[in-house]
Design a protein around this motif. Structure first.
Motif, PDB file in Angstrom:
ATOM      1  N   ALA A 296     -39.386  36.978  20.160  1.00 48.66           N
ATOM      2  CA  ALA A 296     -39.657  38.408  20.332  1.00 48.66           C
ATOM      3  C   ALA A 296     -39.801  39.082  18.978  1.00 48.66           C
ATOM      4  CB  ALA A 296     -38.514  39.057  21.094  1.00 48.66           C
ATOM      5  N   ILE A 297     -40.603  40.141  18.936  1.00 50.22           N
ATOM      6  CA  ILE A 297     -40.686  40.932  17.705  1.00 50.22           C
ATOM      7  C   ILE A 297     -40.879  42.393  18.105  1.00 50.22           C
ATOM      8  CG2 ILE A 297     -43.196  40.612  17.364  1.00 50.22           C
ATOM      9  CD1 ILE A 297     -42.349  40.224  14.319  1.00 50.22           C
ATOM     10  N   ASN A 298     -40.223  43.272  17.386  1.00 43.60           N
ATOM     11  CA  ASN A 298     -40.318  44.718  17.622  1.00 43.60           C
ATOM     12  C   ASN A 298     -39.830  45.162  18.997  1.00 43.60           C
ATOM     13  OD1 ASN A 298     -41.394  44.854  15.095  1.00 43.60           O
ATOM     14  ND2 ASN A 298     -43.513  44.987  15.778  1.00 43.60           N
ATOM     15  N   THR A 299     -39.056  44.352  19.676  1.00 41.37           N
ATOM     16  CA  THR A 299     -38.527  44.794  20.970  1.00 41.37           C
ATOM     17  C   THR A 299     -37.149  44.185  21.215  1.00 41.37           C
ATOM     18  OG1 THR A 299     -38.810  44.677  23.351  1.00 41.37           O
ATOM     19  CG2 THR A 299     -39.888  42.966  22.074  1.00 41.37           C
ATOM     20  N   LEU A 300     -36.264  44.998  21.784  1.00 41.93           N
ATOM     21  CA  LEU A 300     -34.921  44.505  22.090  1.00 41.93           C
ATOM     22  C   LEU A 300     -34.899  43.970  23.519  1.00 41.93           C
ATOM     23  CD1 LEU A 300     -32.722  47.327  20.532  1.00 41.93           C
ATOM     24  CD2 LEU A 300     -32.953  44.982  19.721  1.00 41.93           C
TER      25      LEU A 300
ATOM     26  N   HIS B 143     -33.970  43.679  27.296  1.00 45.16           N
ATOM     27  CA  HIS B 143     -33.360  44.580  28.270  1.00 45.16           C
ATOM     28  C   HIS B 143     -32.811  43.849  29.475  1.00 45.16           C
ATOM     29  CE1 HIS B 143     -34.328  48.209  26.138  1.00 45.16           C
ATOM     30  NE2 HIS B 143     -35.548  47.736  25.929  1.00 45.16           N
ATOM     31  N   THR B 144     -33.177  42.574  29.641  1.00 46.30           N
ATOM     32  CA  THR B 144     -32.587  41.790  30.723  1.00 46.30           C
ATOM     33  C   THR B 144     -32.058  40.480  30.130  1.00 46.30           C
ATOM     34  OG1 THR B 144     -34.605  40.578  31.220  1.00 46.30           O
ATOM     35  CG2 THR B 144     -34.291  42.656  32.371  1.00 46.30           C
ATOM     36  N   ALA B 145     -31.390  39.705  30.968  1.00 44.48           N
ATOM     37  CA  ALA B 145     -30.826  38.442  30.510  1.00 44.48           C
ATOM     38  C   ALA B 145     -31.892  37.384  30.298  1.00 44.48           C
ATOM     39  CB  ALA B 145     -29.787  37.938  31.513  1.00 44.48           C
ATOM     40  N   TYR B 146     -33.139  37.652  30.752  1.00 48.85           N
ATOM     41  CA  TYR B 146     -34.180  36.621  30.628  1.00 48.85           C
ATOM     42  C   TYR B 146     -35.190  36.947  29.530  1.00 48.85           C
ATOM     43  CZ  TYR B 146     -32.528  37.122  35.397  1.00 48.85           C
ATOM     44  OH  TYR B 146     -31.739  37.317  36.480  1.00 48.85           O
ATOM     45  N   ALA B 147     -35.103  38.150  28.982  1.00 44.78           N
ATOM     46  CA  ALA B 147     -36.146  38.632  28.086  1.00 44.78           C
ATOM     47  C   ALA B 147     -36.218  37.795  26.819  1.00 44.78           C
ATOM     48  CB  ALA B 147     -35.882  40.088  27.728  1.00 44.78           C
ATOM     49  N   PRO B 148     -37.414  37.715  26.209  1.00 45.25           N
ATOM     50  CA  PRO B 148     -37.544  37.002  24.933  1.00 45.25           C
ATOM     51  C   PRO B 148     -36.678  37.659  23.866  1.00 45.25           C
ATOM     52  CG  PRO B 148     -39.696  37.546  25.844  1.00 45.25           C
ATOM     53  CD  PRO B 148     -38.688  38.245  26.681  1.00 45.25           C
ATOM     54  N   ILE B 149     -36.104  36.842  23.004  1.00 37.49           N
ATOM     55  CA  ILE B 149     -35.322  37.360  21.886  1.00 37.49           C
ATOM     56  C   ILE B 149     -35.809  36.661  20.621  1.00 37.49           C
ATOM     57  CG2 ILE B 149     -33.234  37.912  23.154  1.00 37.49           C
ATOM     58  CD1 ILE B 149     -32.198  35.160  21.852  1.00 37.49           C
ATOM     59  N   ASN B 150     -35.192  37.008  19.509  1.00 38.01           N
ATOM     60  CA  ASN B 150     -35.401  36.262  18.279  1.00 38.01           C
ATOM     61  C   ASN B 150     -34.099  36.330  17.509  1.00 38.01           C
ATOM     62  OD1 ASN B 150     -36.844  34.699  16.537  1.00 38.01           O
ATOM     63  ND2 ASN B 150     -38.564  36.118  16.408  1.00 38.01           N
ATOM     64  N   THR B 151     -33.731  35.261  16.858  1.00 37.02           N
ATOM     65  CA  THR B 151     -32.522  35.305  16.045  1.00 37.02           C
ATOM     66  C   THR B 151     -32.921  35.300  14.574  1.00 37.02           C
ATOM     67  OG1 THR B 151     -32.264  32.923  15.860  1.00 37.02           O
ATOM     68  CG2 THR B 151     -31.297  33.964  17.793  1.00 37.02           C
ATOM     69  N   ILE B 152     -31.967  35.684  13.722  1.00 38.55           N
ATOM     70  CA  ILE B 152     -32.253  35.715  12.288  1.00 38.55           C
ATOM     71  C   ILE B 152     -32.741  34.346  11.830  1.00 38.55           C
ATOM     72  CG2 ILE B 152     -31.236  35.985   9.996  1.00 38.55           C
ATOM     73  CD1 ILE B 152     -29.328  38.010  11.119  1.00 38.55           C
ATOM     74  N   ALA B 153     -31.986  33.298  12.199  1.00 37.16           N
ATOM     75  CA  ALA B 153     -32.317  31.956  11.711  1.00 37.16           C
ATOM     76  C   ALA B 153     -33.682  31.509  12.232  1.00 37.16           C
ATOM     77  CB  ALA B 153     -31.229  30.980  12.146  1.00 37.16           C
ATOM     78  N   ALA B 154     -33.946  31.744  13.527  1.00 40.02           N
ATOM     79  CA  ALA B 154     -35.215  31.302  14.098  1.00 40.02           C
ATOM     80  C   ALA B 154     -36.380  32.047  13.454  1.00 40.02           C
ATOM     81  CB  ALA B 154     -35.214  31.515  15.607  1.00 40.02           C
ATOM     82  N   PHE B 155     -36.208  33.358  13.269  1.00 42.01           N
ATOM     83  CA  PHE B 155     -37.274  34.148  12.656  1.00 42.01           C
ATOM     84  C   PHE B 155     -37.531  33.695  11.225  1.00 42.01           C
ATOM     85  CE2 PHE B 155     -38.828  38.102  10.559  1.00 42.01           C
ATOM     86  CZ  PHE B 155     -40.022  38.188  11.245  1.00 42.01           C
ATOM     87  N   MET B 156     -36.459  33.382  10.502  1.00 39.05           N
ATOM     88  CA  MET B 156     -36.621  32.893   9.134  1.00 39.05           C
ATOM     89  C   MET B 156     -37.430  31.604   9.106  1.00 39.05           C
ATOM     90  SD  MET B 156     -32.838  33.568   7.572  1.00 39.05           S
ATOM     91  CE  MET B 156     -33.102  32.580   6.116  1.00 39.05           C
ATOM     92  N   ALA B 157     -37.159  30.721  10.073  1.00 39.01           N
ATOM     93  CA  ALA B 157     -37.868  29.439  10.092  1.00 39.01           C
ATOM     94  C   ALA B 157     -39.353  29.628  10.389  1.00 39.01           C
ATOM     95  CB  ALA B 157     -37.236  28.514  11.130  1.00 39.01           C
ATOM     96  N   GLN B 158     -39.692  30.691  11.170  1.00 35.85           N
ATOM     97  CA  GLN B 158     -41.083  30.877  11.566  1.00 35.85           C
ATOM     98  C   GLN B 158     -41.903  31.621  10.516  1.00 35.85           C
ATOM     99  OE1 GLN B 158     -40.025  33.119  14.953  1.00 35.85           O
ATOM    100  NE2 GLN B 158     -40.324  31.449  16.403  1.00 35.85           N
ATOM    101  N   SER B 159     -41.248  32.437   9.691  1.00 30.33           N
ATOM    102  CA  SER B 159     -42.005  33.463   8.982  1.00 30.33           C
ATOM    103  C   SER B 159     -42.294  33.216   7.514  1.00 30.33           C
ATOM    104  CB  SER B 159     -41.279  34.805   9.079  1.00 30.33           C
ATOM    105  OG  SER B 159     -40.862  35.010  10.387  1.00 30.33           O
ATOM    106  N   MET B 160     -41.641  32.221   6.886  1.00 30.82           N
ATOM    107  CA  MET B 160     -41.789  32.125   5.441  1.00 30.82           C
ATOM    108  C   MET B 160     -43.239  31.862   5.031  1.00 30.82           C
ATOM    109  SD  MET B 160     -40.388  32.776   2.712  1.00 30.82           S
ATOM    110  CE  MET B 160     -38.842  32.651   1.863  1.00 30.82           C
ATOM    111  N   ASP B 161     -44.002  31.119   5.863  1.00 29.80           N
ATOM    112  CA  ASP B 161     -45.392  30.837   5.512  1.00 29.80           C
ATOM    113  C   ASP B 161     -46.204  32.124   5.366  1.00 29.80           C
ATOM    114  OD1 ASP B 161     -45.330  28.101   5.288  1.00 29.80           O
ATOM    115  OD2 ASP B 161     -45.455  27.822   7.456  1.00 29.80           O
TER     116      ASP B 161
ATOM    117  N   THR C  53     -29.518  41.734  16.557  1.00 33.88           N
ATOM    118  CA  THR C  53     -29.085  41.817  17.948  1.00 33.88           C
ATOM    119  C   THR C  53     -29.265  40.473  18.646  1.00 33.88           C
ATOM    120  OG1 THR C  53     -29.980  44.036  17.913  1.00 33.88           O
ATOM    121  CG2 THR C  53     -29.285  43.193  20.044  1.00 33.88           C
ATOM    122  N   GLY C  54     -30.445  39.857  18.458  1.00 33.06           N
ATOM    123  CA  GLY C  54     -30.713  38.581  19.117  1.00 33.06           C
ATOM    124  C   GLY C  54     -29.696  37.528  18.723  1.00 33.06           C
TER     125      GLY C  54
END
Lengths: 303, 329
Positions: B255-259, B261-279, B83-84
Motif C-alpha cells: 500500500a502507498i498513501n493510504t491507511l 481501514h479493514t483487517a484485509y486491506a493492503p498495508i506496507n511496512t517500513i522494512a518492506a517499503f525499504m526493500a522495494q524502493s531503493m532502486d 502504522t503498517g
C-alpha cells in the motif's frame, strides 16, 4: 433433639459432597479442554511448516534437472531460461567469504569474553553492543552496507560488500555461542591446565577450545544456515548478476534468495519454475545444516 | 616463560580487538544512517511522522530547503509505513503469542518426553527457515486460501465487529499478520518452554499433592514462575516481527498513501517499503528520496532496538530469578 441435629449434619454433608464432586468434574473438564487447546496450538504451528516443506520438496523435485547446475540464468526482457549455476556459486561464495570474516572475529571475541575478561567493563560493553547488532533489522543492515561500502568506499555492488554486510549479521551470533560454549567448560579443566604450568595461550588452545569445539561449531553451522537464507542484506550490496562471480569487487553476484524474491514476482512460467527450484535448494541446504548441527550437539552430549 | 607471557598478552589484545569490532560495526551503522538521514530529518521535520502522503515528485525541479537540496513538490510522510509496521506486528503477537504459549505448555508440561523432543526439533527448524521462503509460501498457498476460503466468510459473519466488514483483498494486513505470527511462534515457544522447564519440581509436586489438576498446576505454579521470561520472549518475537522484511514484502499488498481501514486491506511496512524502493530512490538527483528512506530506517532501528533491549532484560531477569529459586528450594 439429637436426631434432628444428626439429620441436619448429614444433609449438609451430602450437599457439600455433591458440590465438591460437581466442582471436581468441572475442573477435570477444564483440564481436558486446555490440553486439547495446546495440542491444537501445536498443530497450528506444524501444519504450515509441513505443508511448506512438502510443497517445495514436491515442486522442486519435479522441476530439478542437471541444467539447473550446469547453466547460468539467461534473463532478458521476454523470457527467463537456463539454470541457476550463477546463483548457486554466488551463494556459496558469499557464505564462504562472510564466514571467513565473521568466524575468526566472533570466535576470538568470544574467547576474550569468556577467558580473558568475563566481568570486565569492555566485555559488558561488547555484550551489550552484540545484542544490539543482533537486533538490527536485516534491511537496515543492507542499507548501511549500501551507503558505506557500496557508495562511500566505492566498492560497487560486489561479493565483498555483500559478504561483509552478512558477516556483521553473523558476528554477534558466533560471538555469543562461542562465549556460552567456553563458559560451559568446567572450571576444573582450567585449574588443572594452569597447575601443570601451562600458559594461558596454551590452556585456551589445548584445553578449553578443544572442550568447547562441538558447541562452537554448532554455532558456526547455524549462523551459516541463517546467513544462507538472508535476502535483505544482499539486495543492495551484492546486487544481482546472471553470470558466475569473477571478481570480489566492482562486480555484482547472484544468489538463490534473490531468485526466489524477484523471479517469483515475474509472470513467465519459467521464472516461477526457477524460483521454486531455488526455494527447494535453499530449504534442502538449511535443513541439512540444521541436522548436522543437531548431530554435533548429540555427539557433544555423549562426551 | 617470558615468551609465553608475551604470547598471552598478544592473544589477549587480538581477542579484545576482535570482540571490539562490534563497536566499530555499530558505530558505522549508526554513523552512516545518521549522516544520510540528516537532510530528511531537517527538511521534512515532524510531518514525516504524521503525514500519510509519500510523493517524491521525481519530475520536480531542484530547489534548496534549509540548506539541503530537494525537489519542488516533494512531500515525504512515513505514517503509512510506521502504522503498517506496528499494526501487522501487533496482529502477529495477538495470533502468535497465545499459540506459542500453548505450544510451550504442551512441550514442557503435557507431552510425553519422546514426542516433546520430536516437536521441539521441528519448532527449532521452523525458526531456521529463511524468511523469503515464508513469504513465497504465503504468496502461493496462504494468500489464495485466505482470499477464497476465509476472508469472505469472516467479512460476512463478523460484519458487526470493527475492521472485519469490507472488501477482501488478495494480500494485505491479515496475510502479513499470519505469516509474521508463524515466524515468531518458534522464538516465543522455545524460550517460554525453557523457562517453564526451569520451574522447580518440588513446587509442582506439592501442588499436585494438594489435588490440583494438571492445568491448575500450570496456571498457579508454572506460569507465574515463568512470566518474566515469557513476557521477554514475546517482546523478542515482536522485535523480530517489526524488522522482518522478506516475508512481508510478498504478501503485504504494498500500500502507498493510504491507511488500512479493514483487517484485509493492503498495508506496507517500513522494512518492506525499504526493500522495494531503493532502486527508484536513486533516480532522484537531489538525494532527498534516499535520505527519506534512511530516516525510515532510523525510525525502525530505534523501535526494534528499544524492544530488544527491554526483551533481553526481561528474559535474563526471568531466568535468573527462577534459577535462584531452584537453589533456595
Amino acid at each position: 433433639m439429637s436426631e434432628t441435629v444428626e439429620a441436619l449434619w448429614q444433609d449438609d454433608f451430602s450437599y457439600r459432597r455433591k458440590r465438591i464432586q460437581a466442582r471436581l468434574l468441572r475442573r477435570r473438564w477444564i483440564d481436558r479442554v486446555i490440553k486439547v487447546l495446546t495440542v491444537l496450538a501445536v498443530i497450528a504451528l506444524l501444519y504450515p511448516l509441513i505443508d511448506m516443506i512438502l510443497m517445495f520438496a514436491y515442486k522442486g523435485a519435479t522441476l530439478i534437472s542437471t541444467t539447473i547446475f550446469t547453466q547460468v540464468t539467461a534473463l532478458n526482457s521476454a523470457t527467463v531460461t537456463g539454470g541457476l549455476q550463477n546463483a548457486i556459486s554466488g551463494t556459496l561464495l558469499l557464505i564462504a567469504l562472510s564466514s571467513a570474516i565473521s568466524v575468526p572475529l566472533g570466535v576470538m571475541g568470544g574467547i576474550y569474553l569468556a577467558e580473558f575478561s568475563p566481568r570486565g567493563r569492555l566485555s559488558g560493553l561488547i555484550r551489550f553492543v552484540a545484542d544490539i547488532l543482533a537486533a538490527v533489522p536485516s534491511i537496515v543492515l543492507g542499507y548501511a552496507g549500501l551507503l558505506f561500502l557500496v557508495l562511500y568506499l566505492g566498492w560497487g555492488f560486489s561479493a565483498l560488500a555483500g559478504a561483509l554486510t552478512l558477516s556483521v549479521f553473523m558476528f554477534p551470533y558466533i560471538l555469543r555461542t562461542t562465549e556460552l560454549s567456553l563458559k560451559n567448560v568446567p572450571q576444573s579443566y582450567r585449574e588443572a591446565a594452569m597447575a601443570l604450568g601451562s600458559s594461558k595461550t596454551n590452556m585456551i588452545s589445548r584445553v578449553t577450545l578443544r572442550a568447547a569445539l562441538p558447541g562452537i561449531s554448532t554455532g558456526i553451522i547455524l549462523s551459516t544456515s541463517i546467513a544462507s537464507g538472508e535476502t535483505a542484506q544482499l539486495l543492495y550490496t551484492a546486487g544481482y548478476s546472471g553470470f558466475n562471480p569473477t571478481a570480489l569487487l566492482h562486480s555484482p553476484v547472484g544468489y538463490l534468495t534473490y531468485v526466489v524474491y524477484v523471479f517469483s514476482q515475474l509472470s513467465f512460467p519459467t521464472s516461477q519454475n526457477l524460483a521454486l527450484v531455488a526455494s527447494f535448494l535453499l530449504l534442502a541446504f538449511v535443513i541439512s545444516l540444521n541436522v548436522a548441527a543437531r548431530l554435533l550437539v548429540r555427539r557433544m552430549a555423549k562426551g | 616463560m617470558r615468551q609465553s607471557k608475551k604470547a598471552d598478552a598478544l592473544l589477549r589484545y587480538t581477542a579484545a580487538v576482535c570482540g571490539g569490532t562490534s563497536l566499530i560495526f555499530i558505530f558505522l551503522i549508526l554513523g552512516t544512517t545518521l549522516v544520510y538521514g540528516f537532510p530528511s530529518i531537517v527538511v521534512n521535520g515532524l510531518k514525516f511522522l504524521t503525514s500519510i502522503t509519500w510523493n517524491p515528485a521525481l519530475s520536480g525541479s531542484l530547489i534548496t530547503v534549509h540548506g539541503f537540496k530537494t525537489l519542488s513538490g516533494a512531500h515525504y510522510g512515513g505514517l503509512v509505513f510506521i502504522t503498517g509496521t506496528l499494526v501487522s506486528s501487533a496482529l502477529a503477537i495477538i495470533i502468535g503469542a497465545p499459540t506459542a504459549i500453548g505450544v510451550a505448555i504442551f512441550l514442557s508440561e503435557f507431552s510425553p518426553k519422546s514426542l516433546s523432543t520430536i516437536i521441539s526439533i521441528l519448532v527449532e527448524l521452523t525458526a531456521g527457515i529463511p524468511s523469503i521462503i515464508f513469504g513465497y509460501w504465503g504468496l502461493l498457498v496462504l494468500v489464495p486460501f485466505l482470499l477464497y476460503n476465509i476472508e469472505p466468510s469472516l467479512s460476512q459473519k463478523l460484519w458487526f465487529l470493527p475492521f472485519f466488514h469490507g472488501q477482501v483483498y488478495s494480500s494485505g494486513l491479515f496475510a502479513s499478520g499470519i505469516i509474521l505470527a508463524l515466524m515468531i511462534i518458534p522464538i516465543i515457544a522455545a524460550i517460554s518452554r525453557d523457562a517453564m522447564r526451569q520451574v522447580p519440581l518440588e513446587q509442582r509436586e506439592g501442588a499436585k499433592a494438594l489435588g490440583l489438576t494438571h492445568w491448575e498446576v500450570v496456571k498457579s505454579i508454572v506460569l507465574p514462575n515463568a512470566k518474566m521470561a515469557i513476557a521477554g520472549s514475546i517482546l523478542l518475537g515482536l522485535g523480530r516481527a517489526l524488522g522482518e522484511t522478506m516475508a512481508v514484502v510478498l504478501v503485504s499488498g504494498s500500500a502507498i498513501n493510504t491507511l488500512p481501514h479493514t483487517a484485509y486491506a493492503p498495508i506496507n511496512t517500513i522494512a518492506a517499503f525499504m526493500a522495494q524502493s531503493m532502486d527508484s530512490a536513486f533516480t532522484d538527483p537531489s538525494g532527498m528520496y534516499v535520505s527519506a528512506l534512511v530516516e525510515l530506517a532510523l525510525i525502525l532501528l530505534l523501535i526494534t532496538t528499544a524492544t530488544n533491549i527491554l526483551a533481553r532484560l526481561l528474559v535474563r531477569e526471568g531466568f535468573i530469578s527462577s534459577s535462584e529459586k531452584v537453589v533456595r528450594v
